[in-house]
Scaffold this active site. Structure first.
Site, PDB file in Angstrom:
ATOM      1  N   GLY A   1      21.335  -9.557 -16.280  1.00  8.48           N
ATOM      2  CA  GLY A   1      21.584  -8.335 -17.032  1.00  8.48           C
ATOM      3  C   GLY A   1      22.354  -8.634 -18.299  1.00  8.48           C
TER       4      GLY A   1
ATOM      5  CD  GLN B   1      27.185  -8.841 -21.595  1.00  5.80           C
ATOM      6  OE1 GLN B   1      26.227  -8.264 -21.120  1.00  5.80           O
ATOM      7  NE2 GLN B   1      27.707  -9.926 -21.041  1.00  5.80           N
TER       8      GLN B   1
ATOM      9  CB  CYS C   1      30.248 -11.089 -16.799  1.00  4.56           C
ATOM     10  SG  CYS C   1      29.957 -10.262 -18.367  1.00  4.56           S
ATOM     11  CG  LEU C   2      24.962 -13.759 -19.019  1.00 10.31           C
ATOM     12  CD1 LEU C   2      23.723 -13.255 -19.753  1.00 10.31           C
ATOM     13  CD2 LEU C   2      24.778 -15.196 -18.548  1.00 10.31           C
TER      14      LEU C   2
ATOM     15  CG  HIS D   1      28.036  -6.303 -14.517  1.00  8.18           C
ATOM     16  ND1 HIS D   1      28.922  -7.235 -14.018  1.00  8.18           N
ATOM     17  CD2 HIS D   1      27.819  -6.669 -15.810  1.00  8.18           C
ATOM     18  CE1 HIS D   1      29.222  -8.102 -14.980  1.00  8.18           C
ATOM     19  NE2 HIS D   1      28.561  -7.784 -16.073  1.00  8.18           N
ATOM     20  CD  GLU D   2      24.500  -6.060 -17.436  1.00 11.36           C
ATOM     21  OE1 GLU D   2      25.021  -6.014 -18.565  1.00 11.36           O
ATOM     22  OE2 GLU D   2      24.595  -7.054 -16.698  1.00 11.36           O
TER      23      GLU D   2
ATOM     24  CG  HIS E   1      29.026  -5.080 -20.133  1.00 13.55           C
ATOM     25  ND1 HIS E   1      30.088  -5.842 -20.559  1.00 13.55           N
ATOM     26  CD2 HIS E   1      28.346  -5.849 -19.247  1.00 13.55           C
ATOM     27  CE1 HIS E   1      30.051  -7.024 -19.956  1.00 13.55           C
ATOM     28  NE2 HIS E   1      29.006  -7.056 -19.138  1.00 13.55           N
TER      29      HIS E   1
HETATM   30 NI    NI Z   1      28.468  -8.613 -17.914  1.00 13.63          NI
END
Ligand code: NI
Length: 169
Positions: free
Chosen positions: A46, A51, A89-90, A131-132, A135
């Protein structure tokens, strides 16, 4: 399509509340295509627009079938049950935490052309929706866990939950 740079924790852009998308134009489509390519290269499931430095309510989630779901102006409209598990998380590369999320969620969103739709999923994909969408309101999963796991804690977690780490076909 182009790979965009993923910003990391500590960058104030990750703590901002994103603005709704009002124009479903070429620019949005390029962003979505770039995000999909960026996600694929990064090997995540995701990615949210903040991000990649864009403060708009846009995120993508790869479901358990490997399909990319594009969510514009998404809202969680239903939740059921609970799951507690590993989350990464990236924007926090190489680190993980244990986070409790609903087991199943229903999301209302718009597609890339502005058409409203609803989608429901469970388990890892439900976690990813939460999660997304988090953000987009400036939340990282670290807001919902007491600490990031140490390498030893991560090794122990993997040993204790081998079923979560089986490779999918
Ligand atoms: Ni994330």
């Amino acid at each position: 399509m182009a790979i965009r740079k993923i910003v990391e924790r500590g960058d104030p852009v990750l703590q901002k509340v994103c603005r709704p998308v009002t124009e479903f134009n070429k620019r949005l489509h390029i962003l979505l295509d770039d995000m999909a390519e960026t996600l694929e290269k990064a090997g995540g499931v995701g990615l949210a627009a903040p991000q990649v430095g864009i403060l708009r309510r846009v995120c993508i989630v790869e479901d358990s079938e490997g399909e990319i779901i594009e969510l514009i102006n998404p809202e969680i409209i239903g939740e059921e049950g609970e799951q507690t598990g590993l989350e990464g998380c990236l924007s926090i590369p190489g680190r993980y935490g244990i986070v409790t999320r609903p087991y199943r969620v229903r999301v209302r969103a718009q597609d890339r052309d502005g058409v409203f739709f609803e989608i429901e999923d469970e388990s890892v994909t439900a976690r990813c929706f939460c999660h997304e969408i988090g953000h987009l309101d400036g939340h990282l999963y670290t807001d919902y866990c007491d600490h990031l796991l140490t390498d030893e804690e991560l090794d122990q977690y993997i040993k204790d939950h081998p079923e979560e780490f089986e490779e999918d076909e």
